[in-house]
Motif scaffolding. Structure first.
Motif, mmCIF file in Angstrom:
data_model
loop_
_atom_site.group_PDB
_atom_site.id
_atom_site.type_symbol
_atom_site.label_atom_id
_atom_site.label_comp_id
_atom_site.label_asym_id
_atom_site.label_seq_id
_atom_site.Cartn_x
_atom_site.Cartn_y
_atom_site.Cartn_z
ATOM 1 N N ALA A 263 5.932 6.545 11.906
ATOM 2 C CA ALA A 263 5.788 6.825 10.448
ATOM 3 C C ALA A 263 5.453 8.409 9.868
ATOM 4 C CB ALA A 263 4.463 5.969 10.062
ATOM 5 N N ARG B 53 10.415 1.646 7.307
ATOM 6 C CA ARG B 53 9.801 2.866 6.684
ATOM 7 C C ARG B 53 10.937 3.691 6.344
ATOM 8 N NH1 ARG B 53 4.982 6.210 5.629
ATOM 9 N NH2 ARG B 53 3.605 4.523 6.243
ATOM 10 N N GLY C 161 -0.960 6.986 10.918
ATOM 11 C CA GLY C 161 0.306 7.306 9.981
ATOM 12 C C GLY C 161 0.427 6.490 8.871
ATOM 13 N N ILE D 10 -10.562 -2.658 1.824
ATOM 14 C CA ILE D 10 -10.331 -1.154 2.265
ATOM 15 C C ILE D 10 -11.269 -0.474 1.346
ATOM 16 C CG2 ILE D 10 -7.977 -1.173 3.005
ATOM 17 C CD1 ILE D 10 -7.729 0.245 0.317
ATOM 18 N N PRO D 11 -11.892 0.719 1.724
ATOM 19 C CA PRO D 11 -12.568 1.432 1.036
ATOM 20 C C PRO D 11 -12.092 1.716 -0.575
ATOM 21 C CG PRO D 11 -12.627 2.411 3.104
ATOM 22 C CD PRO D 11 -11.568 1.449 2.910
ATOM 23 N N VAL D 12 -12.667 1.455 -1.562
ATOM 24 C CA VAL D 12 -12.399 1.678 -2.839
ATOM 25 C C VAL D 12 -13.780 2.408 -3.739
ATOM 26 C CG1 VAL D 12 -10.514 -0.184 -2.916
ATOM 27 C CG2 VAL D 12 -13.009 -0.414 -3.831
ATOM 28 N N GLU E 97 0.780 -1.195 -0.066
ATOM 29 C CA GLU E 97 0.029 0.055 -0.070
ATOM 30 C C GLU E 97 0.925 1.261 0.103
ATOM 31 O OE1 GLU E 97 -3.130 0.050 3.028
ATOM 32 O OE2 GLU E 97 -3.373 -2.254 2.855
ATOM 33 N N GLN E 98 2.124 1.072 0.417
ATOM 34 C CA GLN E 98 2.927 2.366 0.487
ATOM 35 C C GLN E 98 3.723 2.676 -0.740
ATOM 36 O OE1 GLN E 98 2.748 4.336 3.238
ATOM 37 N NE2 GLN E 98 1.272 3.073 4.111
ATOM 38 N N PRO E 99 4.254 3.783 -0.974
ATOM 39 C CA PRO E 99 4.945 4.029 -2.103
ATOM 40 C C PRO E 99 6.362 3.221 -2.096
ATOM 41 C CG PRO E 99 4.754 6.068 -0.619
ATOM 42 C CD PRO E 99 3.981 5.031 -0.020
ATOM 43 N N THR F 243 -16.492 6.275 -3.040
ATOM 44 C CA THR F 243 -16.175 5.250 -2.336
ATOM 45 C C THR F 243 -17.259 4.394 -1.756
ATOM 46 O OG1 THR F 243 -14.167 6.921 -1.964
ATOM 47 C CG2 THR F 243 -14.552 4.740 -0.587
ATOM 48 N N ILE F 244 -16.843 2.834 -2.012
ATOM 49 C CA ILE F 244 -17.792 2.022 -1.411
ATOM 50 C C ILE F 244 -17.000 1.657 -0.035
ATOM 51 C CG2 ILE F 244 -18.706 -0.090 -1.473
ATOM 52 C CD1 ILE F 244 -19.916 1.662 -3.466
ATOM 53 N N LEU F 245 -17.776 1.598 1.168
ATOM 54 C CA LEU F 245 -17.331 1.439 2.470
ATOM 55 C C LEU F 245 -17.511 -0.052 2.760
ATOM 56 C CD1 LEU F 245 -18.114 4.137 5.004
ATOM 57 C CD2 LEU F 245 -16.144 3.900 3.466
ATOM 58 N N ALA G 233 0.828 -6.106 10.643
ATOM 59 C CA ALA G 233 -0.008 -5.972 11.903
ATOM 60 C C ALA G 233 -0.413 -4.400 12.075
ATOM 61 C CB ALA G 233 0.752 -6.129 13.079
ATOM 62 N N LEU G 234 -1.202 -4.372 12.794
ATOM 63 C CA LEU G 234 -1.744 -2.908 13.180
ATOM 64 C C LEU G 234 -1.462 -2.748 14.615
ATOM 65 C CD1 LEU G 234 -5.345 -2.604 11.509
ATOM 66 C CD2 LEU G 234 -3.105 -1.316 10.995
ATOM 67 N N MET H 194 -1.208 9.380 2.975
ATOM 68 C CA MET H 194 -0.854 8.555 1.745
ATOM 69 C C MET H 194 -0.572 9.392 0.649
ATOM 70 S SD MET H 194 -1.119 5.539 2.976
ATOM 71 C CE MET H 194 -1.934 4.053 1.990
ATOM 72 N N GLN I 205 6.325 -1.171 7.684
ATOM 73 C CA GLN I 205 6.402 0.145 8.898
ATOM 74 C C GLN I 205 7.658 0.021 9.569
ATOM 75 O OE1 GLN I 205 4.263 2.391 8.848
ATOM 76 N NE2 GLN I 205 3.235 1.454 7.360
#
Lengths: 430, 81, 377
Positions: free
Chosen positions: A131, A46, B47, A406-408, A36-38, C300-302, A108-109, B68, A43
């Motif tokens: 981060a 990073r 973050g 994730i929301p898309v 997901e990160q560039p 955006t779809i949640l 992990a979160l 992001m 983490q």
């Protein structure tokens, strides 16, 4: 519609994912690695916005690049189209990724626990402030308290100090004895012991407390004051930032969507890092919190296995077993004490997306009932923050993951080009 | 000195170092990213794109996670998300 | 002498029936296998609307909408009530003619509606695609949040002495009795089974011909975009799209929620009990919606989820006494309009249980018609 395919698709480019990608590629597989990160590194590795990546990530990434691993940065896998076929959102739009085998290295979160004032700007997750600082947040000269639980607190405090922050103290909820026993066990891991000793050296001069935790954050619009409990005493600080989290929680959503068995919050794997679903492997924190060394070993095993290698190399196998013993001691030493359940008051917000307060939830026995009734966990974070908190506070299971992870955009969920065409011609036909 | 770029936040121009994220740029000016459903000011927490507390409208796209997004010259950020 | 009542099932229909009988003075006990609203209701859209598929459906939706409207002032905020109205969207001239006829039919029966031409449709709903022929606006329709409705109805029942037993699965039931899975046998003057799809398997003495058809549906909800959508929108070819005999179909139906979110439907699948979201069906459903609302693709779809509608072969619910089994009633089979018709259903059950004059002719919903379904099966 973009469609990619590879022998092995590795999801997550942290230590486990990088190691898996390298191992699979070195075994001859064509590998796609998504994150997901560039930039790769996860983490823990990073890179600061104005610097090169630290050594381990750079070395693994150099090997990966050398072997032709294709990195898809800023790419979030959000769904499972069918067996061994993933959907991901990327800057150029949604992509479909077909895989011969999948390695889940989703990491992990941080577990956040609600306490009065925790929603104030200036309160961060412990890894979160790190981060953000690596993304340009200025921490030099800032007065910062580090609190919560786990070895991450020490790493974050040392990082902040190196960046010129004034670390006012470290407040660890675990008991001194438990942490001391854990520290003693590091004798079995000379490498970790050296790292810990170096870390403690760096932290000289910063007050450290055990059996201590934040009870209240206050401020008008921004964090200004923090009250912590140390044993029977309360202390208050004027401060700029609080860095606070209570351990790590495996990210298992994609594993669950793929149908992999998840037990006690972690993806179940065998000696070859195989999940319960054919051709799906998992490595690193997703399979249980074990730290970076464990992640790299598991990733190497998973990557090789995904590329068709047979049993893991005996040396890797032995090292992994040692790391797993370490992980068990880690979990035991830093397990959350029940007093933390009392931090959250009736009017404390638990769900930050929907502003649901603890008092609105406690009358429900069932997690799904509470969520439907209050909208707790139904906002954009999809329960990533309140889920682990309520798992601890109420014993509720984490929200069941669903498409999209994730929301898309709605567009990303239109997977078949003919659906769009069929709909577009609809008006003409009817 | 790093190269600076011009960021526009709620109509206000900010000079910020190129390469940092919008979330960091907002925090460095003590600007909140959003108001919660109940009207509270909120700023980034994790973050890493998980908590969605750093959402703002970026170049007209509502609900964008500012942690992001790297700053760019002329990037338009609105914190009324 | 009022009977003691047991209601089996605390979805929207069971909750409404429990409230109606408790208010009437019956001692009501609600038995719910999981928790209130945990079945179809918890997955439902929540439209309060009038429908004219048949005279019987019209009467029940009309009565129910009036009964809901009577509570709007008191309950509106708690129900997240949106007086958004429905716009039936006509894609072409043929459908616009359908809209005109529907409007005239509504007018004959005293329900207001307004025919929208191409320009008026775009003015009413600017995000709709260009080139749509028009539509029929029914301003009296609304949307609510179904779990909140269940909670308020049950709270009303409890205020009138009802008790709610959640986590209390029923094994089977007959005329005047219910047996729990723990073996307890509970007597009652009246047993009303409002257990949705589970209803047939709860009957100790089967009702010959009784068949409920699970119709799986997908829904998706967006993030908050206040003002983006103003009305509930349904395609006028909905019946063509959704109710046809195809085993799997999608149709355009979106709702503006009080939160500013947009709830997107709909899909219908006949031959599956798979409780998971199917990417292919979701894809078709969203593509369909984007045909009508092109910019929807950028939202955006949640979350997405599925539910199962309890449908009957003749598209009408089963409301009334079970023939040959005194003290046993059914209230089920409401398919996708259980929320819309819950209060009318409760009024019919109340009249039947208490021997009062029914608010409308109960014959079309009567349980005895299932005998005719034998041939169907």
């Amino acid at each position: 519609m973009t469609e990619l395919s590879a022998d092995v698709v590795v999801v997550g480019a942290g230590p486990a994912g990088l190691a898996a990608a390298v191992a699979a590629a070195e075994a001859g597989a064509h590998v796609i690695l998504t994150d997901e990160q560039p930039a790769p590194g996860g983490q823990i590795w990073r890179q600061p916005w104005d610097a090169q990546p630290p050594a381990p990530s750079r070395e693994l990434w150099r090997r990966a690049e050398h072997r032709g691993v294709r990195l898809l940065p800023e790419t979030a896998v959000f769904g499972v189209q069918e067996a061994r076929c993933l959907r991901a959102a990327s800057p150029g739009g949604a992509v479909t990724i077909r895989a011969g085998a999948i390695v889940l290295a989703t990491g992990a979160l941080e577990r956040m626990l609600p306490f009065p004032g925790w929603t104030l700007p200036g309160v961060f997750a412990a890894g979160g402030i790190q981060a953000l600082a690596k993304s340009g947040l200025e921490v030099a000269g800032k007065r910062i308290v580090v609190a919560g639980s786990g070895p991450l607190l020490l790493a974050v405090a040392a990082f902040l100090k190196r960046q010129g922050a004034v670390v006012l103290g470290i407040f660890e909820q675990a008991e001194a004895m438990a942490v001391a026993r854990f520290a003693g066990s590091l004798l079995l891991h000379p490498g970790k012991l050296r790292q810990a000793a170096a870390l403690l050296g760096e932290l000289t001069g910063i007050p450290g407390h055990h059996s201590a935790w934040p009870v209240r954050a206050e401020g008008t619009g921004w964090l200004e004051r923090l009250t912590v409990r140390v044993g029977d005493q309360e202390q208050s600080f004027e401060l700029d930032f609080l860095a606070c989290s209570f351990g790590l929680v495996p990210v298992t959503g994609l594993a669950e969507l793929l149908g992999c068995r998840v037990e006690s919050g972690a993806v179940v794997v065998d000696r070859q890092q195989r999940t319960t679903v054919p051709a799906v492997f998992a490595a690193g924190e997703a399979t249980g919190i074990g730290g970076v060394d464990s992640a790299v070993i598991e990733g190497a095993i998973a990557g090789a296995a995904a590329a068709g290698s047979m049993d893991p190399a005996p040396s890797l196998d032995r090292r992994r077993n040692r790391e797993q013993a370490f992980a068990r001691r880690l979990a035991l030493a830093f397990r959350l004490r029940p007093e933390l359940k009392a931090l959250c008051e009736a009017d404390t917000i638990v769900c930050r997306c929907e502003d649901v307060r603890f008092g609105a939830l406690i009358r429900y026995g069932d997690a799904r009932e509470a969520r439907l009734a209050t909208r707790c966990g139904m906002g954009p974070c999809q329960g990533r923050m309140c889920g682990p908190a309520l798992n601890f506070l109420r014993g509720w299971p984490l929200p069941r993951p669903a498409l999209p992870l994730i929301p898309v955009t709605a567009r990303a969920l239109v997977t078949d080009a003919t659906d769009r065409t069929a709909s577009a011609t609809f008006f003409r036909e009817s | 000195m790093p190269e600076m770029v011009r960021l526009v936040v709620d109509g206000l121009e900010l000079q910020v170092p190129a390469g940092i994220t919008v979330a960091a740029a907002l925090l460095n000016r003590r600007l909140v990213a959003r108001r919660s459903v109940g009207g509270e000011p909120r700023a980034p927490l994790c973050g890493m794109g998980s908590c969605f507390e750093c959402r703002a409208t970026v170049d007209g796209r509502p609900h964008t996670r500012t942690c992001m997004v790297r700053v760019r010259n002329g990037l338009d950020v609105r914190t009324d998300d | 002498m009022l009977p003691d009542v047991i209601v089996v099932g605390a979805g929207i229909v069971g909750a409404a029936v429990a409230e109606a009988l408790a208010v009437a003075g019956c001692r009501v006990r609600v038995l719910e296998s999981a928790w209130p609203g945990s079945g179809s209701t918890g997955a439902a859209m929540g439209h309060l609307l009038v429908l004219d598929d048949s005279e019987a459906q019209w009467r029940l939706t009309r009565l129910s909408r009036d009964l809901w409207d009577a509570r709007a002032d008191q309950w509106g905020a708690a129900l997240e009530w949106e007086s958004c109205g429905t716009v039936w969207v006509a894609a072409d001239g043929e459908e616009l003619e359908l809209a005109r006829r529907r409007g005239a039919w509504f007018a004959e029966r005293g329900v207001a509606s307004e025919l929208l031409d191409q320009v008026a449709l775009r003015a009413a709903e600017p995000n709709l695609a260009a080139g749509l022929a028009g539509g029929l606006r029914v301003p009296g329709d609304s949307v609510i949040y179904p779990p909140a409705a269940v909670r308020l109805l049950l709270e009303g029942a409890v205020r009138h002495g009802a008790t709610i037993a959640a986590g209390t699965p029923v094994k089977r039931a007959g005329g005047g009795w219910v047996e729990l899975t723990n073996g307890d046998r509970l007597p009652a003057g009246a047993v009303i089974i409002a257990a949705g799809l589970a209803t047939p398997e709860l009957l100790a003495t089967p009702v010959e011909g009784l068949a409920l058809i699970p119709k799986k549906g997908h829904l998706a909800i967006t993030d908050r975009y206040p003002g983006w959508l103003r009305h509930q929108l349904v395609e006028l070819s909905y019946l063509k799209s959704a109710h046809g005999s195809a085993p799997s179909s999608v149709a355009f139906n979106v709702q503006p929620r009080a939160t500013g979110q947009i709830l997107i439907g709909s899909s219908r699948q006949l031959d599956t009990l798979d409780p998971t979201v199917e990417p292919a069906t979701l894809s078709r459903m969203l593509a369909r919606a984007a045909t009508y609302l092109p910019r929807l693709e950028t939202l955006t779809i949640l979350r997405t989820w599925v539910g199962f509608r309890p449908a009957t072969p003749d598209n009408l619910p089963l409301i009334g006494p079970v023939p040959g089994q005194p003290r046993l009633w059914l209230a089920t089979g409401h398919e996708g309009i259980g929320v819309a018709t819950a209060l009318g259903t409760a009024a019919l059950i109340r009249a039947s249980v208490l021997g009062e004059a029914p608010p409308l002719d109960p014959t079309p919903y009567a349980v005895d018609r299932v005998v005719g379904w034998m041939a169907h099966a």
